[in-house]
Enzyme design. Structure first.
Site, short mmCIF file in Angstrom:
data_model
loop_
_atom_site.label_atom_id
_atom_site.label_comp_id
_atom_site.label_asym_id
_atom_site.label_seq_id
_atom_site.Cartn_x
_atom_site.Cartn_y
_atom_site.Cartn_z
N GLY A 1 24.66 17.53 -34.43
CA GLY A 1 25.35 18.11 -35.56
C GLY A 1 26.09 19.37 -35.17
O GLY A 1 25.80 20.00 -34.14
N CYS A 2 27.05 19.76 -35.98
CA CYS A 2 27.88 20.92 -35.64
C CYS A 2 27.06 22.22 -35.65
O CYS A 2 27.09 22.98 -34.68
CB CYS A 2 29.07 21.01 -36.58
SG CYS A 2 28.67 20.88 -38.33
#
EC number: 1.2.1.38
Length: 345
Positions: free
Chosen positions: A148-149
């Site tokens: 995930g970012c």
């Protein structure tokens, strides 16, 4: 090599098109979207005119498998879990940019993603694609779970210190801030201009799906159970993530010592840039690039450490890291197709 993108009509998909178009070793052979099949990509994104003008196609497993050697899933969460195994069973390596294969435990997946995992046996096969930390494992993977970012920004800052036991794992606080593109292109009340402009808003406190992902990796690195306090904020800009991270030091150590520890840990990768003492990064300084910039400072008075980690959420936090992972799997230079300097101002 022929590559394809499933979910090519979203922000991560369109960023993959940009990056793959300049990649010296691949041809983008197929773009797929269930919701916009039959539509030329330039109808959705006119800026691609004269660059890439193919039509989005429907998802047909046999047709896609016959046209690609490598596949990216840029779909929303709870989609790739149903489709990705159909391609790996045909020998096609897949990189999943959604969260469907990041967590090892199907019960944890159900808790945080509010869905049963339909192919839970693949969770143990998937390799976590934090490319600057796990390159050797990624090289041999068929299923890569792109991080995930927020998790990318936070873990790149924390893993070297947790691994060397320089900080207390009982005291980690991650204050995350993201631009609006992190919410995707689908219209919603939260991302309307009138809601975002001149506003900073906290959201999903204690409930964000990147929490178990970060805790899973930090627990593996530490050898002890790790829990983090993670707060997320939506800020009025398009791209970028900043994670400001706080932790208690385990021993007396200087800022310069910590900078040296980061430099040694990441000396094998060009994408982690560590700032000199007294310099802290900002999101504009990585905009449009695959860099993660780190700055660190020790508060001698309190014995606490502050780390600032910034990335472009659409590149390093999604599509750029996916291309980095593709390079690792295929034995190419890790920066192929990613040699972009940040866009400034």
């Amino acid at each position: 090599m022929r590559v394809g993108i499933i979910g090519a009509n979203g922000y991560s998909g369109i960023e993959l098109i940009r990056l793959l178009h300049e990649h010296p070793h691949v041809t983008l052979n197929l773009i797929v979207s269930h919701s916009t099949s039959g539509t030329p990509i330039t109808e959705l994104y006119p800026h691609l005119q004269a660059i890439y003008e193919e039509q989005l196609e429907a998802l047909d497993v046999d047709k896609v498998a016959s046209q690609v050697d490598f596949l990216f899933f840029a779909t929303p969460a709870r989609v790739s879990k149903d489709w990705l195994p159909s391609f790996t069973q045909k020998g096609i390596p897949c990189i999943d940019i959604s969260g469907d294969f990041r967590l090892n435990n199907p019960d944890v997946y159900k808790q945080w993603y509010q869905a049963e995992h339909t192919n839970a046996e693949y969770l143990s096969e998937a390799v976590y694609g934090l490319a600057d930390v796990y390159p050797e494992a990624i090289k041999h993977a068929q299923v890569i779970a792109n991080p995930g970012c927020y998790a990318t920004a936070a873990l790149l800052a924390l893993i070297p210190l947790v691994e060397k036991k320089l900080i207390s794992t009982k005291s980690i606080i991650i204050d995350g801030k993201s631009g609006v593109s992190g919410a995707g292109r689908k219209p919603s009340l939260t991302t309307l201009f009138g809601e975002v402009n001149e506003n900073v808003k906290a959201y999903r406190l204690g409930k964000h799906q990147h929490i178990p992902e970060m805790e899973q990796i930090l627990t593996e690195v530490s050898g002890d159970t790790v829990q983090v306090t993670f707060s997320t904020h939506l800020i009025p800009m398009t791209r970028g993530i900043m994670c400001t991270i706080y932790a208690d030091l385990q021993e007396t150590i200087t800022t310069d010592d910590l900078i040296h520890a980061y430099d040694m840990y990441y000396d094998h990768t060009p994408f982690i840039r560590v700032r000199p003492e007294g310099s802290l990064p900002s999101t504009k300084e990585v905009y449009g690039s695959n860099y993660c910039d780190l700055g660190v400072t020790v508060d001698k008075r309190t014995g606490k450490l502050t780390i600032v980690s910034v990335i472009d959420n659409v590149v390093k936090g999604a599509s750029g890291q996916a291309v980095q992972n593709m390079n690792l799997v295929n034995g190419w230079d890790i920066d192929e197709g990613l040699k972009y300097s940040p866009v400034y101002p």
